[in-house]
Design a protein around this motif. Structure first.
Motif, PDB file in Angstrom:
ATOM      1  N   TRP A 208      24.759  -5.443  17.858  1.00 21.57           N
ATOM      2  CA  TRP A 208      25.576  -4.427  18.532  1.00 21.57           C
ATOM      3  C   TRP A 208      24.980  -4.145  19.909  1.00 21.57           C
ATOM      4  O   TRP A 208      23.789  -3.898  20.054  1.00 21.57           O
ATOM      5  N   VAL A 209      25.813  -4.164  20.934  1.00 17.52           N
ATOM      6  CA  VAL A 209      25.399  -3.842  22.300  1.00 17.52           C
ATOM      7  C   VAL A 209      26.332  -2.769  22.845  1.00 17.52           C
ATOM      8  O   VAL A 209      27.552  -2.902  22.770  1.00 17.52           O
ATOM      9  N   VAL A 210      25.750  -1.703  23.390  1.00 14.60           N
ATOM     10  CA  VAL A 210      26.544  -0.618  23.968  1.00 14.60           C
ATOM     11  C   VAL A 210      26.183  -0.492  25.440  1.00 14.60           C
ATOM     12  O   VAL A 210      25.009  -0.358  25.790  1.00 14.60           O
ATOM     13  N   ASP A 211      27.171  -0.537  26.289  1.00 15.55           N
ATOM     14  CA  ASP A 211      26.976  -0.415  27.729  1.00 15.55           C
ATOM     15  C   ASP A 211      27.391   0.996  28.140  1.00 15.55           C
ATOM     16  O   ASP A 211      28.555   1.373  28.001  1.00 15.55           O
ATOM     17  N   VAL A 212      26.437   1.795  28.602  1.00 19.31           N
ATOM     18  CA  VAL A 212      26.703   3.187  28.969  1.00 19.31           C
ATOM     19  C   VAL A 212      26.263   3.424  30.404  1.00 19.31           C
ATOM     20  O   VAL A 212      25.174   3.007  30.802  1.00 19.31           O
ATOM     21  N   ASP A 213      27.092   4.067  31.174  1.00 21.83           N
ATOM     22  CA  ASP A 213      26.742   4.370  32.563  1.00 21.83           C
ATOM     23  C   ASP A 213      27.223   5.774  32.881  1.00 21.83           C
ATOM     24  O   ASP A 213      28.296   6.192  32.437  1.00 21.83           O
ATOM     25  N   LEU A 214      26.438   6.528  33.630  1.00 26.96           N
ATOM     26  CA  LEU A 214      26.831   7.866  34.068  1.00 26.96           C
ATOM     27  C   LEU A 214      27.414   7.753  35.471  1.00 26.96           C
ATOM     28  O   LEU A 214      26.694   7.448  36.422  1.00 26.96           O
ATOM     29  N   ARG A 220      25.694  13.884  41.351  1.00 22.75           N
ATOM     30  CA  ARG A 220      26.004  15.089  40.585  1.00 22.75           C
ATOM     31  C   ARG A 220      24.838  15.654  39.794  1.00 22.75           C
ATOM     32  O   ARG A 220      24.994  16.669  39.125  1.00 22.75           O
ATOM     33  N   VAL A 221      23.673  15.018  39.857  1.00 24.16           N
ATOM     34  CA  VAL A 221      22.536  15.523  39.102  1.00 24.16           C
ATOM     35  C   VAL A 221      22.235  16.955  39.526  1.00 24.16           C
ATOM     36  O   VAL A 221      22.264  17.297  40.716  1.00 24.16           O
TER      37      VAL A 221
END
Length: 266
Positions: A208-214, A220-221
């Motif tokens: 399983w591979v999950v690609d997450v980006d903010l 906006r930090v």
């Protein structure tokens, strides 16, 4: 895969994976409080961080600092170490290697040496006195490979030098607490190492591979929360003030300040 951060995940059927919300974020919640005078007495935060944020940060259940972290926190001469000749020379060489375009003052990296020979004594004195004011960054846009544009902020060459010198003294304080699976923008790590780690996970049977980006994270930090977290491990108020001034330096777009720019949220 985003910015060299690669993590592998077991099938969802095996249970939720907390790293989906960020290993570094979870670790930061478990970092130790320093002591009672932690945040509320820090002058740098009095005007920039709401009391609600300070109280919430202080009241969180956190583990104590390690002996090494406590030693680093007690260092109130961080700025002196930043401007030491050896550290500044190392920062200068890195800026020269990076090259890059000029900022709003149009000074090139090739012109930096002569400028420092004339002005470094005064700049160093301002840094130590806490009166140095960073220049705004120059906003430019570059095309993205998949279409659209990416906004970049280009600091002046001098500010790139100071930021690099600051990075070099802060890195030993914060890097040990980063996730072991974080490979981007860290000394001794690279995208090649991330790929090797990824391959080892695949070979071990994880699929399983999950690609997450903010999206627009750096635009906006929340600066208030960022400063409160820095206060946990940095006791030199001058360093905190310098970082705060960099956060507030602003941007120049087409030669002018915008009427409004995104700082903490938008």
């Amino acid at each position: 895969v985003s910015r060299g951060h690669i993590r592998s995940y077991q099938p969802v059927a095996e249970g939720p994976n907390l790293s989906l919300i960020g290993v570094d974020s979870l670790k930061s919640l478990r970092r130790g409080k320093r002591r009672n005078e932690d945040l509320s007495v820090r002058g740098i935060l009095m005007e920039t961080v709401p009391w609600a944020v300070l109280e919430a940060d202080q009241n969180a259940e956190l583990a104590p600092l390690s002996l090494e972290e406590e030693r680093l926190f007690e260092d109130t001469s961080l700025l002196e170490r930043m401007v030491e000749r050896e550290n500044m020379m190392k920062a200068y060489k890195q800026v020269m290697r990076n090259k890059g375009a000029a900022g709003i003052d149009n000074m090139s990296v090739e012109e930096l040496k002569a400028f420092l020979q004339e002005e470094w004594v005064n700049i160093k004195a301002k840094l130590l006195a806490g009166t140095y004011k960073p220049q705004p960054v120059k906003r430019v846009k570059i095309p993205k490979p998949g279409g659209g544009e990416r906004k970049l902020g280009i600091p002046t060459v001098l500010d790139r030098l100071i930021q690099q010198a600051l990075h070099q003294v802060l890195e030993p304080i914060f890097d040990p607490n980063f996730s072991e699976y974080s490979y981007g923008f860290r000394r001794g790590r690279s995208a090649h190492e991330a790929v090797r780690s990824f391959n080892s996970h695949v070979e071990s049977g994880k699929y399983w591979v999950v690609d997450v980006d903010l999206e627009k994270f750096f635009d906006r930090v929340d600066h208030q929360i960022l400063l409160s977290r820095l206060c946990r491990k940095v006791s030199d108020d001058r360093v905190l003030k310098l970082i705060n001034r960099y956060l507030k330096a602003g941007v120049i777009i087409d030669g002018e300040y915008p009427l409004r720019f995104c700082r903490t949220s938008c």
